[in-house]
Design a protein around this motif. Sequence first.
Motif, PDB file in Angstrom:
ATOM      1  N   ALA A   1      35.921  42.541  29.560  1.00  0.00           N
ATOM      2  CA  ALA A   1      35.452  43.592  28.655  1.00  0.00           C
ATOM      3  C   ALA A   1      33.930  43.660  28.759  1.00  0.00           C
ATOM      4  O   ALA A   1      33.229  42.754  28.299  1.00  0.00           O
ATOM      5  CB  ALA A   1      35.877  43.300  27.222  1.00  0.00           C
ATOM      6  N   LEU A   2      33.433  44.699  29.402  1.00  0.00           N
ATOM      7  CA  LEU A   2      31.996  44.822  29.613  1.00  0.00           C
ATOM      8  C   LEU A   2      31.264  45.062  28.301  1.00  0.00           C
ATOM      9  O   LEU A   2      31.775  45.726  27.397  1.00  0.00           O
ATOM     10  CB  LEU A   2      31.695  45.954  30.594  1.00  0.00           C
ATOM     11  N   ALA A   3      30.072  44.519  28.221  1.00  0.00           N
ATOM     12  CA  ALA A   3      29.223  44.682  27.042  1.00  0.00           C
ATOM     13  C   ALA A   3      28.415  45.978  27.168  1.00  0.00           C
ATOM     14  O   ALA A   3      28.234  46.514  28.270  1.00  0.00           O
ATOM     15  CB  ALA A   3      28.279  43.486  26.910  1.00  0.00           C
ATOM     16  N   ALA A   4      27.926  46.463  26.047  1.00  0.00           N
ATOM     17  CA  ALA A   4      27.184  47.724  26.013  1.00  0.00           C
ATOM     18  C   ALA A   4      25.966  47.705  26.929  1.00  0.00           C
ATOM     19  O   ALA A   4      25.558  48.753  27.426  1.00  0.00           O
ATOM     20  CB  ALA A   4      26.763  48.042  24.573  1.00  0.00           C
ATOM     21  N   ASP A   5      25.412  46.530  27.186  1.00  0.00           N
ATOM     22  CA  ASP A   5      24.230  46.441  28.057  1.00  0.00           C
ATOM     23  C   ASP A   5      24.606  46.242  29.535  1.00  0.00           C
ATOM     24  O   ASP A   5      23.744  45.935  30.353  1.00  0.00           O
ATOM     25  CB  ASP A   5      23.286  45.326  27.591  1.00  0.00           C
ATOM     26  N   GLN A   6      25.879  46.459  29.884  1.00  0.00           N
ATOM     27  CA  GLN A   6      26.334  46.232  31.255  1.00  0.00           C
ATOM     28  C   GLN A   6      26.726  47.518  31.995  1.00  0.00           C
ATOM     29  O   GLN A   6      27.550  47.492  32.900  1.00  0.00           O
ATOM     30  CB  GLN A   6      27.499  45.242  31.272  1.00  0.00           C
ATOM     31  N   GLU A   7      26.089  48.614  31.672  1.00  0.00           N
ATOM     32  CA  GLU A   7      26.375  49.857  32.394  1.00  0.00           C
ATOM     33  C   GLU A   7      26.080  49.699  33.884  1.00  0.00           C
ATOM     34  O   GLU A   7      26.828  50.214  34.729  1.00  0.00           O
ATOM     35  CB  GLU A   7      25.582  51.023  31.823  1.00  0.00           C
ATOM     36  N   ALA A   8      25.013  48.983  34.240  1.00  0.00           N
ATOM     37  CA  ALA A   8      24.691  48.771  35.656  1.00  0.00           C
ATOM     38  C   ALA A   8      25.801  47.978  36.349  1.00  0.00           C
ATOM     39  O   ALA A   8      26.130  48.246  37.509  1.00  0.00           O
ATOM     40  CB  ALA A   8      23.351  48.063  35.803  1.00  0.00           C
TER      41      ALA A   8
ATOM     42  N   ASP B   1      29.500  37.236  34.149  1.00  0.00           N
ATOM     43  CA  ASP B   1      28.555  36.786  33.130  1.00  0.00           C
ATOM     44  C   ASP B   1      28.179  37.946  32.217  1.00  0.00           C
ATOM     45  O   ASP B   1      28.007  39.073  32.677  1.00  0.00           O
ATOM     46  CB  ASP B   1      27.287  36.225  33.777  1.00  0.00           C
ATOM     47  N   GLY B   2      28.057  37.657  30.925  1.00  0.00           N
ATOM     48  CA  GLY B   2      27.571  38.638  29.963  1.00  0.00           C
ATOM     49  C   GLY B   2      28.627  39.519  29.331  1.00  0.00           C
ATOM     50  O   GLY B   2      28.300  40.409  28.552  1.00  0.00           O
ATOM     51  N   VAL B   3      29.920  39.297  29.653  1.00  0.00           N
ATOM     52  CA  VAL B   3      30.970  40.139  29.082  1.00  0.00           C
ATOM     53  C   VAL B   3      31.221  39.786  27.619  1.00  0.00           C
ATOM     54  O   VAL B   3      30.833  38.718  27.143  1.00  0.00           O
ATOM     55  CB  VAL B   3      32.287  40.049  29.889  1.00  0.00           C
ATOM     56  N   VAL B   4      31.881  40.689  26.912  1.00  0.00           N
ATOM     57  CA  VAL B   4      32.247  40.457  25.519  1.00  0.00           C
ATOM     58  C   VAL B   4      33.407  39.471  25.441  1.00  0.00           C
ATOM     59  O   VAL B   4      33.397  38.542  24.646  1.00  0.00           O
ATOM     60  CB  VAL B   4      32.631  41.792  24.831  1.00  0.00           C
ATOM     61  N   ALA B   5      34.407  39.687  26.287  1.00  0.00           N
ATOM     62  CA  ALA B   5      35.613  38.846  26.275  1.00  0.00           C
ATOM     63  C   ALA B   5      36.311  38.992  27.617  1.00  0.00           C
ATOM     64  O   ALA B   5      35.994  39.896  28.398  1.00  0.00           O
ATOM     65  CB  ALA B   5      36.549  39.279  25.142  1.00  0.00           C
ATOM     66  N   TRP B   6      37.257  38.076  27.883  1.00  0.00           N
ATOM     67  CA  TRP B   6      38.058  38.184  29.100  1.00  0.00           C
ATOM     68  C   TRP B   6      39.484  37.748  28.812  1.00  0.00           C
ATOM     69  O   TRP B   6      39.744  36.987  27.877  1.00  0.00           O
ATOM     70  CB  TRP B   6      37.464  37.398  30.269  1.00  0.00           C
ATOM     71  N   VAL B   7      40.406  38.304  29.631  1.00  0.00           N
ATOM     72  CA  VAL B   7      41.829  38.002  29.511  1.00  0.00           C
ATOM     73  C   VAL B   7      42.339  37.741  30.930  1.00  0.00           C
ATOM     74  O   VAL B   7      42.276  38.622  31.788  1.00  0.00           O
ATOM     75  CB  VAL B   7      42.608  39.175  28.870  1.00  0.00           C
ATOM     76  N   ASP B   8      42.828  36.545  31.179  1.00  0.00           N
ATOM     77  CA  ASP B   8      43.316  36.125  32.484  1.00  0.00           C
ATOM     78  C   ASP B   8      44.833  36.310  32.519  1.00  0.00           C
ATOM     79  O   ASP B   8      45.542  35.828  31.628  1.00  0.00           O
ATOM     80  CB  ASP B   8      42.965  34.643  32.676  1.00  0.00           C
ATOM     81  N   CYS B   9      45.334  37.001  33.555  1.00  0.00           N
ATOM     82  CA  CYS B   9      46.738  37.403  33.574  1.00  0.00           C
ATOM     83  C   CYS B   9      47.414  37.163  34.921  1.00  0.00           C
ATOM     84  O   CYS B   9      46.759  37.158  35.963  1.00  0.00           O
ATOM     85  CB  CYS B   9      46.854  38.907  33.295  1.00  0.00           C
ATOM     86  N   VAL B  10      48.718  37.053  34.872  1.00  0.00           N
ATOM     87  CA  VAL B  10      49.581  37.082  36.041  1.00  0.00           C
ATOM     88  C   VAL B  10      50.327  38.414  35.969  1.00  0.00           C
ATOM     89  O   VAL B  10      50.800  38.809  34.893  1.00  0.00           O
ATOM     90  CB  VAL B  10      50.571  35.900  36.028  1.00  0.00           C
ATOM     91  N   ILE B  11      50.427  39.107  37.095  1.00  0.00           N
ATOM     92  CA  ILE B  11      51.103  40.409  37.086  1.00  0.00           C
ATOM     93  C   ILE B  11      52.581  40.221  36.763  1.00  0.00           C
ATOM     94  O   ILE B  11      53.287  39.464  37.427  1.00  0.00           O
ATOM     95  CB  ILE B  11      50.918  41.146  38.422  1.00  0.00           C
ATOM     96  N   GLU B  12      53.017  40.894  35.724  1.00  0.00           N
ATOM     97  CA  GLU B  12      54.403  40.839  35.259  1.00  0.00           C
ATOM     98  C   GLU B  12      55.223  41.987  35.854  1.00  0.00           C
ATOM     99  O   GLU B  12      56.358  41.794  36.264  1.00  0.00           O
ATOM    100  CB  GLU B  12      54.412  40.933  33.721  1.00  0.00           C
ATOM    101  N   ASP B  13      54.631  43.191  35.883  1.00  0.00           N
ATOM    102  CA  ASP B  13      55.351  44.362  36.374  1.00  0.00           C
ATOM    103  C   ASP B  13      54.351  45.453  36.738  1.00  0.00           C
ATOM    104  O   ASP B  13      53.242  45.500  36.178  1.00  0.00           O
ATOM    105  CB  ASP B  13      56.310  44.889  35.294  1.00  0.00           C
TER     106      ASP B  13
END
Length: 182
Positions: A84-91, A120-132
């Motif tokens: 999840a990109l942060a507001a200051d990560q448009e670049a 680096d610098g993201v708001v949050a992250w979610v690590d996943c395995v492809i289900e479908d």
Amino acid sequence: MHSADGTKPPSPAADGRRFREVLGNFPTSVVAITAGGPGERPEGMIVGSFTSVSLDPPLVAFLADRSSSTFPRIRAAGRYCVNALAADQEAVCRAMATKGADRFAGLDWRPSPLGNPVLDGVVAWVDCVIEDVLVLGDHHLVVGRVHDLRVESAKTPLLFFRGGYGDYFSPTAMVLDRLVGW
């Protein structure tokens, strides 16, 4: 409105321009989908269509354009991380959306528990395995089973709204010149 037999008439098809114009009034979060990692070439793409699907089991989803040249490599990895990109990560967003370039050039990241890049610098992250993966119109609906997740910062997220980037605390960053006269 119903017809004489009680059925609803089909709604008129929206042309692509009108569809985008109207749906552009729904703000969307901007996330980087990443895969690969140490020993592998990292892959990444930007999407504005991330959502939670289920609590039990924990599932999330995003939409990938069927014409994407990056998604087949992410799909082949069988796993991905939603950043999840942060507001200051448009670049960062623009770098990750550039076709034909090394999208990770100049970006700092570390591997997630599944080995996917966490930017680096993201708001949050979610690590996943492809289900479908389902084909829906001109997109793939990618459902992932959540393996791990974490909030990284208290920053506000980067949003896309009415053709511009910004966050919900600073509406002037959201291309207000397009609103003149509304």
